[in-house]
Design an enzyme around this catalytic site. Sequence first.
Site, PDB file in Angstrom:
ATOM      1  N   CYS A  62      85.857  88.267  69.063  1.00 55.49           N
ATOM      2  CA  CYS A  62      85.002  88.447  67.885  1.00 55.49           C
ATOM      3  C   CYS A  62      85.671  89.339  66.849  1.00 55.49           C
ATOM      4  O   CYS A  62      85.369  89.260  65.660  1.00 55.49           O
ATOM      5  CB  CYS A  62      83.642  89.006  68.270  1.00 55.49           C
ATOM      6  SG  CYS A  62      83.692  90.639  69.046  1.00 55.49           S
ATOM      7  N   HIS A 407      80.178  94.175  69.577  1.00 53.86           N
ATOM      8  CA  HIS A 407      80.332  92.834  69.001  1.00 53.86           C
ATOM      9  C   HIS A 407      80.426  92.937  67.484  1.00 53.86           C
ATOM     10  O   HIS A 407      79.746  93.756  66.857  1.00 53.86           O
ATOM     11  CB  HIS A 407      79.141  91.954  69.392  1.00 53.86           C
ATOM     12  CG  HIS A 407      79.252  90.545  68.908  1.00 53.86           C
ATOM     13  ND1 HIS A 407      80.281  89.694  69.279  1.00 53.86           N
ATOM     14  CD2 HIS A 407      78.468  89.830  68.044  1.00 53.86           C
ATOM     15  CE1 HIS A 407      80.116  88.524  68.698  1.00 53.86           C
ATOM     16  NE2 HIS A 407      79.032  88.579  67.937  1.00 53.86           N
TER      17      HIS A 407
END
Length: 501
Positions: A62, A407
């Site tokens: 990510c 994230h």
Amino acid sequence: MTWINNATNSPTALMKKVSCGLIIVVSLYVIAPSLSALVFGDPKQRIKKYTTVGLINRGNDCFITSSLQGLAGMPRFVEYLKQIKSILQELKSNPSRKAKVDNLIVDDVVSCIRFRNSPDSLAPLHESLMALIFDLVSVRESKKSVSPQMVINTLEAIFKSKMSSRQNDAHECTLLMLQTLQKERSNLVGYTQYMPEINIPNFPFEGETSKFLVCLQCKGLSKPSYQQTFIRELSVPQQTSEKLLTILANDETEIIEDYSCSICQIRAILNHERYRNFKDCTPEELLMIEALKNYATKASINEDLPPELEQYIKRYSKDKLHISKVKGKIIKKDVAVQLPDILVVHLSRSTFNGITYCRNPCNVEFGERVKLPEYTLAENRAITENRQVKYNLKSVVKHTGSHSRGHYICYRRKADIRFDKGEESSLEGASTIVNNEAKTRNHDQKIGHNDDRRSRHKKVKSVLQYPYWQISDTAIEESTTSTVLNEQKYVYMLYYERVRK
């Protein structure tokens, strides 16, 4: 009731009923589209819900998917890649192109030949990014996701090492790509330096800052140093909330205590000797004092003095004046002397709590538009504000989770998507590629040849209501401006684009 029954059963009444029915049917046929458009929206203006392209996450990627989406949100960067693509295509399509090497010295010719021997390896990261970024900025009628593996493979080949599968940082990834792109651009400049017809565009992320010291006592300045920058690094303060512009302003200055200013020390010695009327000064010392007079007004506060003068100042101690105690407060300034076309801001949220590093949850208030000062340093070391530069927000990368894991999600501003009132599927955007490319090319050509046609094209309503894409790897949603600006606790990187004059 008898006369009513007779009236309704008469031929005349029957004809009236038929006529009324026909009128109602015809009226409904005529007004139904307008009524439907009023209630449900005009079908010609009601388009499908378009989406953009996501990136596949192999596991812990990510950090790179958000970095790539952030870059894709910069129209100026897409424009830069298109220009580089055209140059590379021209160079590859004309392998026999000769540089003008008349009147060149031997080193220049050797340099030219060296660059010519590797035309296919001049800009590998540029080429891999072109293929991917041009896909990411497209608008799609259905969901699509692509892999960033091409860019990953290119970076691994350039640095001859495998990308780690553990948690990585979006800021470090972006900086690595920008530094590599700038190096490749330098290779292109070197390769085409004897081809005057080819102009390599400026790297839109490149800026320049100047660092120098200001003494609060004598107002003297140090010698400035200049540094090339690609990302503006900011430390988030350890407090509940702060404005981005305040952090930027505070980052330009840093107060340093107990600094030994050369000018302050020289002036202290000269004033003290005048007060003493140069009592007991040897001829050698008088020469030293005379030499110091030349530095009292012209020197910088960190001047490199001749060794004999430097030793004289350090050892000076007469009456109650001990030069080692002549210290003051200075300000360390870091100002922009060249602001980039694309300003990338990294908000460092790492903080040490005395035991370990943790994430700083400070709310950073940022806006869609910012103004930043650009400065000029004169030869006499005077600093003046040159102008205020305006920027518009294009992308935001946020980070959720802890300091060591979490994230990354990217908010990317949409391009202006428009459709022709008569051609529902025809779109147009600043950096948009659509599925029906042939129709779009014709549509763009018509707009390009006749600016009056722009008024016949209406912007898609969803762009006005939801100006941003929220992209989490392959998951894509539309987002409002307020949602983006409210990410104050999690904002990690900001991408601003300079407003054209």
